[in-house]
Design a protein around this motif. Structure first.
Motif, PDB file in Angstrom:
ATOM      1  N   PRO A  90       0.822  -1.215   0.000  1.00 53.54           N
ATOM      2  CA  PRO A  90       0.000   0.000   0.000  1.00 53.54           C
ATOM      3  C   PRO A  90       0.855   1.264   0.000  1.00 53.54           C
ATOM      4  CG  PRO A  90      -0.792  -1.571   1.633  1.00 53.54           C
ATOM      5  CD  PRO A  90       0.535  -2.082   1.156  1.00 53.54           C
ATOM      6  N   GLU A  91       0.287   2.310  -0.562  1.00 55.87           N
ATOM      7  CA  GLU A  91       0.936   3.625  -0.574  1.00 55.87           C
ATOM      8  C   GLU A  91       0.083   4.582   0.239  1.00 55.87           C
ATOM      9  OE1 GLU A  91       1.975   7.171  -3.794  1.00 55.87           O
ATOM     10  OE2 GLU A  91       1.599   5.119  -4.494  1.00 55.87           O
ATOM     11  N   PHE A  92       0.696   5.265   1.210  1.00 58.75           N
ATOM     12  CA  PHE A  92      -0.022   6.219   2.052  1.00 58.75           C
ATOM     13  C   PHE A  92       0.092   7.629   1.473  1.00 58.75           C
ATOM     14  CE2 PHE A  92       1.111   3.139   5.621  1.00 58.75           C
ATOM     15  CZ  PHE A  92      -0.131   2.537   5.604  1.00 58.75           C
ATOM     16  N   GLN A  93      -1.006   8.400   1.591  1.00 62.27           N
ATOM     17  CA  GLN A  93      -1.036   9.761   1.062  1.00 62.27           C
ATOM     18  C   GLN A  93      -1.904  10.641   1.952  1.00 62.27           C
ATOM     19  OE1 GLN A  93      -2.949   8.909  -2.685  1.00 62.27           O
ATOM     20  NE2 GLN A  93      -1.060   8.347  -3.741  1.00 62.27           N
ATOM     21  N   ASP A  94      -1.644  11.944   1.948  1.00 64.64           N
ATOM     22  CA  ASP A  94      -2.621  12.966   2.351  1.00 64.64           C
ATOM     23  C   ASP A  94      -3.170  12.794   3.774  1.00 64.64           C
ATOM     24  OD1 ASP A  94      -4.092  15.226   1.993  1.00 64.64           O
ATOM     25  OD2 ASP A  94      -5.639  14.312   0.769  1.00 64.64           O
ATOM     26  N   THR A  95      -2.354  13.071   4.794  1.00 65.13           N
ATOM     27  CA  THR A  95      -2.832  12.969   6.173  1.00 65.13           C
ATOM     28  C   THR A  95      -3.696  14.176   6.554  1.00 65.13           C
ATOM     29  OG1 THR A  95      -1.016  14.139   7.266  1.00 65.13           O
ATOM     30  CG2 THR A  95      -0.680  11.806   6.758  1.00 65.13           C
ATOM     31  N   SER A  96      -4.617  13.951   7.490  1.00 66.59           N
ATOM     32  CA  SER A  96      -5.430  15.028   8.062  1.00 66.59           C
ATOM     33  C   SER A  96      -5.669  14.700   9.529  1.00 66.59           C
ATOM     34  CB  SER A  96      -6.773  15.160   7.328  1.00 66.59           C
ATOM     35  OG  SER A  96      -7.585  16.157   7.918  1.00 66.59           O
ATOM     36  N   VAL A 130       0.794  16.568  15.605  1.00 72.37           N
ATOM     37  CA  VAL A 130       1.105  16.574  14.186  1.00 72.37           C
ATOM     38  C   VAL A 130       1.053  15.151  13.648  1.00 72.37           C
ATOM     39  CG1 VAL A 130       3.603  16.418  14.615  1.00 72.37           C
ATOM     40  CG2 VAL A 130       2.786  17.337  12.436  1.00 72.37           C
ATOM     41  N   ALA A 131       0.529  15.010  12.441  1.00 68.19           N
ATOM     42  CA  ALA A 131       0.494  13.718  11.752  1.00 68.19           C
ATOM     43  C   ALA A 131       1.322  13.841  10.481  1.00 68.19           C
ATOM     44  CB  ALA A 131      -0.939  13.321  11.422  1.00 68.19           C
ATOM     45  N   TYR A 132       1.919  12.738  10.058  1.00 67.39           N
ATOM     46  CA  TYR A 132       2.768  12.777   8.874  1.00 67.39           C
ATOM     47  C   TYR A 132       3.087  11.349   8.447  1.00 67.39           C
ATOM     48  CZ  TYR A 132       6.130  12.215  12.701  1.00 67.39           C
ATOM     49  OH  TYR A 132       6.772  11.773  13.835  1.00 67.39           O
ATOM     50  N   ILE A 133       3.728  11.228   7.281  1.00 66.98           N
ATOM     51  CA  ILE A 133       4.225   9.950   6.788  1.00 66.98           C
ATOM     52  C   ILE A 133       5.745   9.989   6.900  1.00 66.98           C
ATOM     53  CG2 ILE A 133       4.345   8.393   4.806  1.00 66.98           C
ATOM     54  CD1 ILE A 133       1.790   9.772   3.761  1.00 66.98           C
ATOM     55  N   LYS A 134       6.318   8.927   7.487  1.00 62.97           N
ATOM     56  CA  LYS A 134       7.768   8.899   7.668  1.00 62.97           C
ATOM     57  C   LYS A 134       8.346   7.572   7.223  1.00 62.97           C
ATOM     58  CE  LYS A 134      10.119   8.201  11.525  1.00 62.97           C
ATOM     59  NZ  LYS A 134      10.715   8.328  12.876  1.00 62.97           N
ATOM     60  N   ALA A 135       9.534   7.645   6.587  1.00 63.09           N
ATOM     61  CA  ALA A 135      10.285   6.450   6.209  1.00 63.09           C
ATOM     62  C   ALA A 135      11.760   6.689   6.497  1.00 63.09           C
ATOM     63  CB  ALA A 135      10.087   6.129   4.727  1.00 63.09           C
ATOM     64  N   THR A 136      12.503   5.619   6.686  1.00 62.20           N
ATOM     65  CA  THR A 136      13.959   5.688   6.832  1.00 62.20           C
ATOM     66  C   THR A 136      14.567   4.618   5.933  1.00 62.20           C
ATOM     67  OG1 THR A 136      14.177   4.056   8.614  1.00 62.20           O
ATOM     68  CG2 THR A 136      13.627   6.323   9.261  1.00 62.20           C
ATOM     69  N   SER A 137      15.891   4.486   5.958  1.00 61.69           N
ATOM     70  CA  SER A 137      16.539   3.466   5.139  1.00 61.69           C
ATOM     71  C   SER A 137      16.161   2.062   5.589  1.00 61.69           C
ATOM     72  CB  SER A 137      18.062   3.634   5.189  1.00 61.69           C
ATOM     73  OG  SER A 137      18.532   3.497   6.523  1.00 61.69           O
ATOM     74  N   GLN A 138      15.731   1.920   6.847  1.00 59.12           N
ATOM     75  CA  GLN A 138      15.379   0.611   7.384  1.00 59.12           C
ATOM     76  C   GLN A 138      13.874   0.403   7.527  1.00 59.12           C
ATOM     77  OE1 GLN A 138      17.834  -1.659   7.852  1.00 59.12           O
ATOM     78  NE2 GLN A 138      19.161  -0.046   7.026  1.00 59.12           N
ATOM     79  N   GLU A 139      13.105   1.495   7.478  1.00 59.78           N
ATOM     80  CA  GLU A 139      11.673   1.421   7.760  1.00 59.78           C
ATOM     81  C   GLU A 139      10.867   1.931   6.575  1.00 59.78           C
ATOM     82  OE1 GLU A 139      11.400   3.885  11.151  1.00 59.78           O
ATOM     83  OE2 GLU A 139      12.317   2.439  12.524  1.00 59.78           O
ATOM     84  N   ALA A 140       9.852   1.162   6.196  1.00 54.20           N
ATOM     85  CA  ALA A 140       8.953   1.556   5.112  1.00 54.20           C
ATOM     86  C   ALA A 140       8.104   2.756   5.530  1.00 54.20           C
ATOM     87  CB  ALA A 140       8.047   0.378   4.754  1.00 54.20           C
ATOM     88  N   PRO A 141       7.545   3.494   4.579  1.00 58.70           N
ATOM     89  CA  PRO A 141       6.695   4.637   4.933  1.00 58.70           C
ATOM     90  C   PRO A 141       5.504   4.219   5.796  1.00 58.70           C
ATOM     91  CG  PRO A 141       7.261   4.682   2.600  1.00 58.70           C
ATOM     92  CD  PRO A 141       7.703   3.353   3.116  1.00 58.70           C
ATOM     93  N   GLU A 142       5.323   4.904   6.918  1.00 56.83           N
ATOM     94  CA  GLU A 142       4.228   4.635   7.845  1.00 56.83           C
ATOM     95  C   GLU A 142       3.573   5.953   8.245  1.00 56.83           C
ATOM     96  OE1 GLU A 142       3.339   1.592   8.601  1.00 56.83           O
ATOM     97  OE2 GLU A 142       5.080   0.276   8.839  1.00 56.83           O
TER      98      GLU A 142
END
Length: 671
Positions: free
Chosen positions: A18-24, A370-382
């Protein structure tokens, strides 16, 4: 013999993530709405659904499922209602309309019934209405023209402008209740009649900027709900996106005032928390794609303009203005950051430092959540709520091996410092020499990031599984490295890109990591252009794949929907400087070509029109180079179908496996 590991993600598994987008985020800070995009394999499409994480019960749930899609969630000012867009109708007649969900247990109710799709909306500050943009209904003159002569377009003359509407929520609910209590034949009749009334400004949705033949690109509503600020362009054309102007509308008097600030407006206009000022992004210098965008603040009373002083050599994009300051996002090399910026230029970072990609933030008006989408080199976007991860995308990687990603650096002959992402197999052996695939990002103002791969055009994880190592160079022109780096490819397209790529290859070859005899290159869009340039300019590659790539800047200039892009990067039109167009075009060097080349292109691509693909294909065929051209029917510059992504990835994997690894070509395959 190259060792294989069967635990890497398959092509189908990569597409299925899945791809996450557009937090509110709700104003009480307890819930986060977001969009979750997933493939519907049976219907060969992607589905978007709004999900809600509720901190009160520590649980996420979807608002829609299956073919009933939803997107663009926005909480009401009192946090009690969630509005979103959902397509209504069948086939080509599907139009996005506004729905409101009052609680998890109750169904959503449709409150807009527009003839055209709703494209963007914002709650009125009092929560009693919603502002939205939509294209104006087709005029009677245009309907008559179609009836008499059929459909045709007068280029640069027939414009379908949008406008801004206000929708009274209670009246919208009443209208829905009335319509849905009718039999289908009467419902459809009433809906048609109401659409006709909408064109005459009925009391349900009212056009509030109906007198201007301008395209509204962005807008905001003042905290007291009495004023609207909006950015316009003279037409809906992409070519006019750099001709923006700012206007202020008084909703009581209907008076519209053009702000005489600067002609370099860029994006994201918004009111301050008290409504006394506005801010927006603007180009610091001339209006060029590669120049920095900075924040500008305009005092509505004094008419004074200021720019917060920032030590950030990159685009700074405003998101929301709260009492503590302006929530902004910016890129720093392969990281995306966000913070609160005060008017005097003080920045308070909100998330992480290095190895962090934080995007799509939303913040409460008090700045506490605050809400957001975050990823790192080891972690997928969440999805994150403050510093807590509230989704479980990581489960898609459980039991799977991921490539090892690291950031490497090198210097070109002309002194540029380049970064790239190097992906290696989990069982990488430093005593071995590996075949190399160079994966080139698009843009050119794009960036390859060191995060778990979800690429739907280049099969990076599958390349690594096969035994390749993969280099993704952030070549000159890439975002994240400052304005001078972004414009370093000015009048150097192709030639400068080639230098950046081969110098990175040479570093790996000199270290003994890579075999100079077994290198391939693949890219899409601008990356496809660079791959095409390498196909004709060089004999250093053993196999090449060109995805939606430019082959001839002259052909491109006269066919693309962003003609100004070419003028910006090459400096002049082809009529003024034919030589620069020749020097930077792959077709100029076609007689040098010798590398087997796969070409993939969308039939209806308006960004990089399909003649570019046919021209490269015919040239390669004529000079005796082995080549294959694949035209994807109905596809534009990119695909919106998982099946097409699947075959693009498979074709690329097979092409390089055959021509570099020597695997036999399987002619029995259906693709």
């Amino acid at each position: 013999m190259i060792k294989k590991n069967s635990n890497y993600l398959t092509i189908e598994e990569v597409i299925s993530i899945p791809e996450f987008q557009d937090t509110s985020i709700s104003e009480d800070g307890q819930r986060v709405a977001y969009v979750r995009k997933t493939p519907d394999w049976d219907n060969n499409t992607y589905r978007q659904h709004v999900w809600v994480y509720d901190g009160n019960i520590d649980k996420s749930y979807p608002l829609t499922i299956g073919k009933n899609e939803s997107l663009h969630p926005r909480w009401s000012p009192d946090s009690q209602n969630l509005a979103y867009l959902s397509p209504v109708g069948e086939g080509n007649e599907r139009k996005k309309q506004i729905f409101i969900q009052t609680s998890q247990d109750m169904g959503a109710i449709q409150i807009s019934h527009e003839e055209q799709s709703v494209e963007n909306f914002k709650w009125a500050p009092d929560g009693k209405g919603i502002f939205f943009t939509a294209n104006r209904p087709e005029t009677e003159k245009m309907k008559l023209r179609k009836k008499l002569y059929g459909e045709f377009t007068n280029i640069d003359q027939d414009f379908h402008f949008n406008t801004l509407y206000y929708l009274d929520i209670e009246k919208g609910k009443q209208k829905t209740n009335t319509l849905y209590n009718l039999p289908k034949d009467l419902y459809e009749k009433n809906a048609t009649q109401d659409n006709q009334k909408d064109q005459k400004h009925n009391e349900i949705s009212i056009p509030i900027i109906d007198s201007m033949d301008l395209q509204i690109q962005n807008y905001d509503v003042s905290p007291n709900g009495k004023t609207v600020v909006f950015i316009t362009t003279p037409t809906p054309r992409m070519i006019d996106l750099l001709k923006k102007e700012i206007y202020i509308l008084d909703l009581n008097s209907k008076e519209i005032e053009k702000l005489e600030t600067t002609s370099h407006h860029a994006q994201n206009v918004m009111f301050s928390h008290d409504g006394s000022k506005i801010c927006y992004g603007r180009y610091v210098k001339e209006k060029m794609f590669f120049n920095n965008i900075e924040l500008e603040i305009y005092d509505l009373k004094s008419k004074r303009v200021t720019q917060p002083i920032l030590d950030i050599d990159e685009n700074v994009i405003p998101v929301r203005w709260i009492e503590e300051g302006i929530l902004v996002i910016w890129q720093e090399k392969t990281n995306y950051r966000m913070g609160i910026l005060s008017e005097d230029g003080k920045m308070t970072p909100l998330v992480g430092s290095n190895d962090t990609v934080a995007i799509h933030p939303s913040i409460t008006s008090d700045g506490k959540n605050v809400a957001y989408i975050k990823a790192t080199s080891q972690e997928a976007p969440e999805i994150y709520l403050n510093d807590r991860c509230v989704t479980e995308l990581y489960k898609y990687y459980e039991g799977k091996v991921k490539s090892q990603k690291e950031i490497i650096h090198w210097t070109t002959k002309d002194g540029l410092k380049i970064e790239g992402i190097l992906s290696k197999p989990i069982d990488y052996d430093s005593s071995r020499t590996y075949p190399l695939i160079v994966v080139v990002h698009g843009g050119p103002i794009g960036t390859s990031l060191a995060i778990p791969t979800m690429n739907k055009y280049q099969p990076i994880e599958q390349f690594v599984e096969k035994g390749f190592i993969v280099l993704e160079p952030n070549y000159r022109g890439s975002a994240g490295y400052g304005e001078a780096f972004r414009k370093a490819n000015y009048r150097q397209l192709g030639l400068g890109d080639y230098e950046d790529i081969v110098s990175g290859m040479d570093v790996l070859i000199e270290k003994g990591m890579v075999s100079s005899e077994n290198v391939g290159i693949v890219g899409w869009s601008q990356g496809g252009y660079i791959s095409a340039f390498c196909a004709t300019y060089s004999n250093r590659f053993k196999a090449i794949s060109v995805g939606a790539g430019i082959s001839n800047w002259m052909t491109y200039y006269v066919n693309t929907d962003i003609t100004h892009f070419t003028r910006f990067y090459l400096g002049k039109t082809p009529w003024e400087d034919e030589e620069i167009y020749r020097k930077t075009s792959p077709m100029t060097y076609i007689n040098n070509a010798s590398t087997p080349t796969l070409i993939q292109h969308g039939e209806k691509d308006s960004r990089v029109p399909v003649p570019n693909a046919y021209e490269l294909y015919r040239g390669l065929k004529d000079v005796g180079v082995e080549t294959k051209l694949v035209i994807f029917k109905g596809m534009e510059h990119g695909s919106d179908k998982p099946g097409i992504h699947r075959v693009i990835l498979k074709q690329n994997l097979d092409w390089f496996s055959h021509y570099i690894l020597g695997e036999p070509a399987d002619e029995s395959r259906s693709y």
